[in-house]
Scaffold this motif. Structure first.
Motif, PDB file in Angstrom:
ATOM      1  N   TYR A  58       0.844  -1.199   0.000  1.00  0.00           N
ATOM      2  CA  TYR A  58       0.000   0.000   0.000  1.00  0.00           C
ATOM      3  C   TYR A  58       0.875   1.244   0.000  1.00  0.00           C
ATOM      4  CZ  TYR A  58      -4.221  -2.689   0.786  1.00  0.00           C
ATOM      5  OH  TYR A  58      -5.276  -3.553   0.629  1.00  0.00           O
ATOM      6  N   VAL A  59       0.628   2.126  -0.966  1.00  0.00           N
ATOM      7  CA  VAL A  59       1.382   3.393  -1.021  1.00  0.00           C
ATOM      8  C   VAL A  59       0.407   4.556  -0.847  1.00  0.00           C
ATOM      9  CG1 VAL A  59       3.157   2.418  -2.532  1.00  0.00           C
ATOM     10  CG2 VAL A  59       1.210   3.597  -3.558  1.00  0.00           C
ATOM     11  N   SER A  60       0.928   5.685  -0.399  1.00  0.00           N
ATOM     12  CA  SER A  60       0.049   6.835  -0.172  1.00  0.00           C
ATOM     13  C   SER A  60      -0.454   7.385  -1.501  1.00  0.00           C
ATOM     14  CB  SER A  60       0.803   7.926   0.603  1.00  0.00           C
ATOM     15  OG  SER A  60       1.912   8.383  -0.148  1.00  0.00           O
ATOM     16  N   TYR A 105      -3.456   4.044  -0.267  1.00  0.00           N
ATOM     17  CA  TYR A 105      -4.264   4.486   0.874  1.00  0.00           C
ATOM     18  C   TYR A 105      -4.446   6.006   0.779  1.00  0.00           C
ATOM     19  CZ  TYR A 105       0.392   5.347   3.050  1.00  0.00           C
ATOM     20  OH  TYR A 105       1.679   5.767   3.315  1.00  0.00           O
ATOM     21  N   PRO A 106      -5.627   6.513   1.200  1.00  0.00           N
ATOM     22  CA  PRO A 106      -5.848   7.961   1.141  1.00  0.00           C
ATOM     23  C   PRO A 106      -4.839   8.689   2.023  1.00  0.00           C
ATOM     24  CG  PRO A 106      -7.876   6.787   1.701  1.00  0.00           C
ATOM     25  CD  PRO A 106      -6.769   5.796   1.778  1.00  0.00           C
ATOM     26  N   TYR A 107      -4.373   9.828   1.562  1.00  0.00           N
ATOM     27  CA  TYR A 107      -3.376  10.563   2.344  1.00  0.00           C
ATOM     28  C   TYR A 107      -3.655  12.067   2.332  1.00  0.00           C
ATOM     29  CZ  TYR A 107       1.178  11.803   4.286  1.00  0.00           C
ATOM     30  OH  TYR A 107       2.173  12.279   5.107  1.00  0.00           O
ATOM     31  N   TRP A 108      -3.961  12.582   1.151  1.00  0.00           N
ATOM     32  CA  TRP A 108      -3.984  14.034   0.964  1.00  0.00           C
ATOM     33  C   TRP A 108      -5.359  14.497   0.526  1.00  0.00           C
ATOM     34  CZ3 TRP A 108      -1.390  18.514   1.437  1.00  0.00           C
ATOM     35  CH2 TRP A 108      -1.589  19.533   0.523  1.00  0.00           C
ATOM     36  N   LYS A 146      -6.131  20.727   1.877  1.00  0.00           N
ATOM     37  CA  LYS A 146      -4.658  20.594   1.914  1.00  0.00           C
ATOM     38  C   LYS A 146      -4.198  20.018   3.255  1.00  0.00           C
ATOM     39  CE  LYS A 146      -3.600  24.072  -1.572  1.00  0.00           C
ATOM     40  NZ  LYS A 146      -4.961  24.524  -1.898  1.00  0.00           N
ATOM     41  N   SER A 147      -4.891  18.966   3.672  1.00  0.00           N
ATOM     42  CA  SER A 147      -4.535  18.350   4.957  1.00  0.00           C
ATOM     43  C   SER A 147      -4.568  16.823   4.845  1.00  0.00           C
ATOM     44  CB  SER A 147      -5.490  18.832   6.051  1.00  0.00           C
ATOM     45  OG  SER A 147      -6.802  18.445   5.721  1.00  0.00           O
ATOM     46  N   LEU A 148      -4.118  16.181   5.932  1.00  0.00           N
ATOM     47  CA  LEU A 148      -4.010  14.722   5.945  1.00  0.00           C
ATOM     48  C   LEU A 148      -5.390  14.079   6.086  1.00  0.00           C
ATOM     49  CD1 LEU A 148      -1.868  12.368   6.181  1.00  0.00           C
ATOM     50  CD2 LEU A 148      -2.199  12.539   8.650  1.00  0.00           C
ATOM     51  N   LEU A 149      -5.635  13.048   5.281  1.00  0.00           N
ATOM     52  CA  LEU A 149      -6.893  12.293   5.393  1.00  0.00           C
ATOM     53  C   LEU A 149      -6.667  11.159   6.400  1.00  0.00           C
ATOM     54  CD1 LEU A 149      -7.911  12.077   1.634  1.00  0.00           C
ATOM     55  CD2 LEU A 149      -9.252  13.155   3.455  1.00  0.00           C
ATOM     56  N   LEU A 150      -6.516  11.539   7.654  1.00  0.00           N
ATOM     57  CA  LEU A 150      -6.133  10.534   8.650  1.00  0.00           C
ATOM     58  C   LEU A 150      -7.168   9.412   8.756  1.00  0.00           C
ATOM     59  CD1 LEU A 150      -4.032   9.658  10.768  1.00  0.00           C
ATOM     60  CD2 LEU A 150      -5.423  10.841  12.472  1.00  0.00           C
ATOM     61  N   ASP A 151      -8.436   9.765   8.754  1.00  0.00           N
ATOM     62  CA  ASP A 151      -9.455   8.721   8.923  1.00  0.00           C
ATOM     63  C   ASP A 151      -9.413   7.714   7.780  1.00  0.00           C
ATOM     64  OD1 ASP A 151     -10.195   9.857  11.247  1.00  0.00           O
ATOM     65  OD2 ASP A 151     -11.943  10.916  10.434  1.00  0.00           O
ATOM     66  N   GLY A 152      -9.279   8.235   6.568  1.00  0.00           N
ATOM     67  CA  GLY A 152      -9.208   7.349   5.401  1.00  0.00           C
ATOM     68  C   GLY A 152      -7.973   6.467   5.458  1.00  0.00           C
ATOM     69  N   PHE A 153      -6.868   7.048   5.891  1.00  0.00           N
ATOM     70  CA  PHE A 153      -5.597   6.330   6.031  1.00  0.00           C
ATOM     71  C   PHE A 153      -5.796   5.177   7.029  1.00  0.00           C
ATOM     72  CE2 PHE A 153      -0.795   7.465   7.039  1.00  0.00           C
ATOM     73  CZ  PHE A 153      -0.427   6.160   6.763  1.00  0.00           C
ATOM     74  N   LEU A 154      -6.372   5.507   8.181  1.00  0.00           N
ATOM     75  CA  LEU A 154      -6.554   4.476   9.212  1.00  0.00           C
ATOM     76  C   LEU A 154      -7.557   3.409   8.761  1.00  0.00           C
ATOM     77  CD1 LEU A 154      -6.627   6.720  12.430  1.00  0.00           C
ATOM     78  CD2 LEU A 154      -4.704   5.408  11.528  1.00  0.00           C
ATOM     79  N   ASP A 155      -8.594   3.847   8.056  1.00  0.00           N
ATOM     80  CA  ASP A 155      -9.570   2.867   7.561  1.00  0.00           C
ATOM     81  C   ASP A 155      -8.907   1.880   6.605  1.00  0.00           C
ATOM     82  OD1 ASP A 155     -11.531   4.017   9.015  1.00  0.00           O
ATOM     83  OD2 ASP A 155     -12.477   5.085   7.343  1.00  0.00           O
ATOM     84  N   SER A 156      -8.032   2.401   5.742  1.00  0.00           N
ATOM     85  CA  SER A 156      -7.349   1.496   4.795  1.00  0.00           C
ATOM     86  C   SER A 156      -6.526   0.462   5.542  1.00  0.00           C
ATOM     87  CB  SER A 156      -6.379   2.252   3.895  1.00  0.00           C
ATOM     88  OG  SER A 156      -7.047   3.130   3.124  1.00  0.00           O
ATOM     89  N   TRP A 165       1.178   9.685  13.937  1.00  0.00           N
ATOM     90  CA  TRP A 165       2.053   8.529  13.676  1.00  0.00           C
ATOM     91  C   TRP A 165       1.729   7.400  14.653  1.00  0.00           C
ATOM     92  CZ3 TRP A 165       4.170   7.143   9.494  1.00  0.00           C
ATOM     93  CH2 TRP A 165       4.835   8.023   8.643  1.00  0.00           C
ATOM     94  N   ASP A 166       1.540   7.773  15.926  1.00  0.00           N
ATOM     95  CA  ASP A 166       1.228   6.738  16.925  1.00  0.00           C
ATOM     96  C   ASP A 166      -0.054   6.008  16.548  1.00  0.00           C
ATOM     97  OD1 ASP A 166       3.468   7.179  18.417  1.00  0.00           O
ATOM     98  OD2 ASP A 166       2.508   8.548  19.835  1.00  0.00           O
ATOM     99  N   ALA A 167      -1.042   6.783  16.084  1.00  0.00           N
ATOM    100  CA  ALA A 167      -2.320   6.156  15.698  1.00  0.00           C
ATOM    101  C   ALA A 167      -2.104   5.203  14.523  1.00  0.00           C
ATOM    102  CB  ALA A 167      -3.337   7.240  15.342  1.00  0.00           C
ATOM    103  N   VAL A 168      -1.320   5.638  13.559  1.00  0.00           N
ATOM    104  CA  VAL A 168      -1.036   4.797  12.382  1.00  0.00           C
ATOM    105  C   VAL A 168      -0.335   3.504  12.818  1.00  0.00           C
ATOM    106  CG1 VAL A 168       0.430   4.657  10.297  1.00  0.00           C
ATOM    107  CG2 VAL A 168      -0.974   6.700  10.712  1.00  0.00           C
ATOM    108  N   LEU A 169       0.667   3.655  13.679  1.00  0.00           N
ATOM    109  CA  LEU A 169       1.446   2.485  14.105  1.00  0.00           C
ATOM    110  C   LEU A 169       0.593   1.521  14.926  1.00  0.00           C
ATOM    111  CD1 LEU A 169       4.755   4.382  14.928  1.00  0.00           C
ATOM    112  CD2 LEU A 169       4.432   2.720  13.083  1.00  0.00           C
ATOM    113  N   GLU A 170      -0.270   2.098  15.782  1.00  0.00           N
ATOM    114  CA  GLU A 170      -1.174   1.235  16.567  1.00  0.00           C
ATOM    115  C   GLU A 170      -2.014   0.360  15.658  1.00  0.00           C
ATOM    116  OE1 GLU A 170      -1.389   0.168  19.551  1.00  0.00           O
ATOM    117  OE2 GLU A 170       0.293   1.518  19.882  1.00  0.00           O
ATOM    118  N   ARG A 171      -2.578   0.993  14.621  1.00  0.00           N
ATOM    119  CA  ARG A 171      -3.469   0.252  13.719  1.00  0.00           C
ATOM    120  C   ARG A 171      -2.678  -0.753  12.897  1.00  0.00           C
ATOM    121  NH1 ARG A 171      -7.946   3.877  14.432  1.00  0.00           N
ATOM    122  NH2 ARG A 171      -9.323   3.104  12.802  1.00  0.00           N
TER     123      ARG A 171
END
Ligand SMILES: Cc1ncc(COP(=O)(O)O)c(C=O)c1O
Length: 417
Positions: A127-129, A150-153, A158-168, A197-203
């Motif tokens: 998976y790439v951003s 995975y969704p990123y931008w 002009k911000s991070l799509l954190l929820d989409g990133f974590l969902d992926s 980053w912590d949230a990403v790593l946890e998931r």
């Protein structure tokens, strides 16, 4: 049967977009032309910069008795691979669990990753951003691996799509590989915060995925090599009980030795018993050695000796850290100057993102049509995605670039009214 025509049906591919920009730029005879395409640092005169720490290391290497052009070992120069591991892993460096080999810069490290994954984990999806560095997909797909994104931008905010990133991460098949930009994300210049980053790593850990960090810009996000290693170090710590972590490390940009192709590929093995650690370490090392032997036989020596010398000598390392500050501060100042000029010109739109983004690039938000007009009307070259290499700006050209952006934005803005 005759084999004369067996390649007659081979398709002609378009030229590489980025290197084609460079070609058009070089052929352009306009004196005021500006290259904001390739991510390569330029000094305030628009010239390539040989870092003072690199010059000192070169003198040292050449002054050493017995300098020669012999082959390096298959897995590279130990002073480079060990020093490189210490630079990226810092206090998290677990030598007994880390296999480090030299690579042909960052691209070569990613290629080793692709080869290694294709051989041992061919079913895993990478998976790439979205978006990502233009070469990522090709490197993995050419080894037959499946690449997804995975969704990123979020272009609008002009911000991070954190929820989409974590969902992926949650939805990906267990044990997938997530390619993460260690810092100074290319092309967006937007990095997750430490908490994100912590949230990403946890998931990632919860789904037993593998983290593959691409570290091509360590030092360019904050000017501080340690701070820019935060994601990798937290990743290594968090995943120690979960899965191996792969790190592809480039010294092209942060040592300014683009053409010398200095890089390293690291696998940090999870923390198992010392007996298992040692056996797997040996097995992985032997496989990597075989792979490298068949691909390049042994890696290039010159740049490795220079970077190895910098990393092995405290005073040279300190000088390199200072050079990093010089580069990142100049880029920072150019971000501020460009934003300030656009605001002063009253250019339609908001321009705060130019100073909020980090690293070498700004994802300007300019459309492909605007980018084309910048090139044809103003001799300002950038990637059609709107990514501008801020390192190409200097006090002598930033005014022209700001006025050029102002003109193209107004041109399309007014034609829409
Ligand atoms: C995100 C990213 N990864 C890897 C690389 C590889 O660079 P190199 O092979 O020159 O080290 C680049 C270069 O632009 C990059 O932007």
């Amino acid at each position: 049967m005759s084999q004369v025509g067996i390649f007659n049906g081979v398709d002609t591919l378009p030229p590489d977009a980025l290197f084609d920009i460079k070609k058009r730029y070089t052929q352009d005879t306009r004196a005021h032309k500006v290259d904001l395409g390739i991510g390569a640092y330029r000094d305030n005169n628009g010239q390539p910069w040989v870092l003072p720490s690199v010059r000192r290391a070169e003198e040292k290497v050449h002054a050493d008795k017995g300098y020669n052009h012999e082959y390096l070992p298959i897995t590279g120069l130990p002073a480079l691979t060990g020093g490189a591991a210490r630079v990226i892993f810092g206090p998290e460096y677990a030598e007994d669990r880390t296999v480090s080999v030299q690579s042909i810069s960052g691209t070569g490290a990613l290629h080793i990753a692709a080869k290694f994954l294709a051989k041992f984990l061919p079913e895993r999806t990478i998976y790439v951003s979205d978006p990502t560095w233009a070469n990522h997909k090709a490197i993995f797909q050419l080894q037959g691996l499946n690449v997804a994104s995975y969704p990123y931008w979020d272009a609008a905010s002009k911000s991070l799509l954190l929820d989409g990133f974590l969902d992926s991460i949650d939805l990906a098949e267990e044990g997938s590989v997530f390619l993460l930009h260690a810092c100074a994300h290319n092309p967006t210049g937007l990095d997750p915060t430490p908490e994100q980053w912590d949230a990403v790593l946890e998931r990632l850990a919860a789904r037993n995925h593998l983290a593959l960090f691409d570290s091509a810009y360590q030092g360019f996000a904050t000017g501080d090599l340690d701070r820019d290693a935060l994601a990798v170090r937290r990743g290594v710590r968090r995943m120690a009980s979960v899965s191996p972590v792969i790190v592809c490390q480039s010294f092209a940009k942060n040592v300014g030795m683009y053409g010398e192709r200095v890089g390293c590929f690291h696998i940090v093995l999870p923390d198992q018993s010392s007996e298992v650690n040692s056996r797997v370490h040996g097995a992985v090392s032997s496989q990597l050695a075989k792979l490298i032997r068949s691909e390049v036989s042994n890696p290039p020596a010159y740049g490795a000796k220079i970077v190895g010398a910098i990393l092995a000598d405290k005073s040279l390392t300190a000088a390199w850290h200072a050079d990093m500050v010089t580069m990142s501060s100049r880029i920072h100042a150019m971000r501020a100057a460009l934003r300030e000029k656009l605001v002063a010109l009253g250019t339609p739109g908001t321009w705060d993102h130019i100073v909020e983004q980090c690293g070498m690039f700004s994802f300007t938000g300019l459309s492909p049509e605007m980018v084309r007009r910048l090139e044809t009307q103003h001799a300002v070259y950038l990637v059609s995605s709107g990514r501008a290499s801020i390192a190409g700006l200097n006090e002598g050209n930033v005014d022209h670039v700001a006025r050029a952006i102002d003109e193209v934005v107004r041109h399309f803005y007014e034609s829409k009214l």
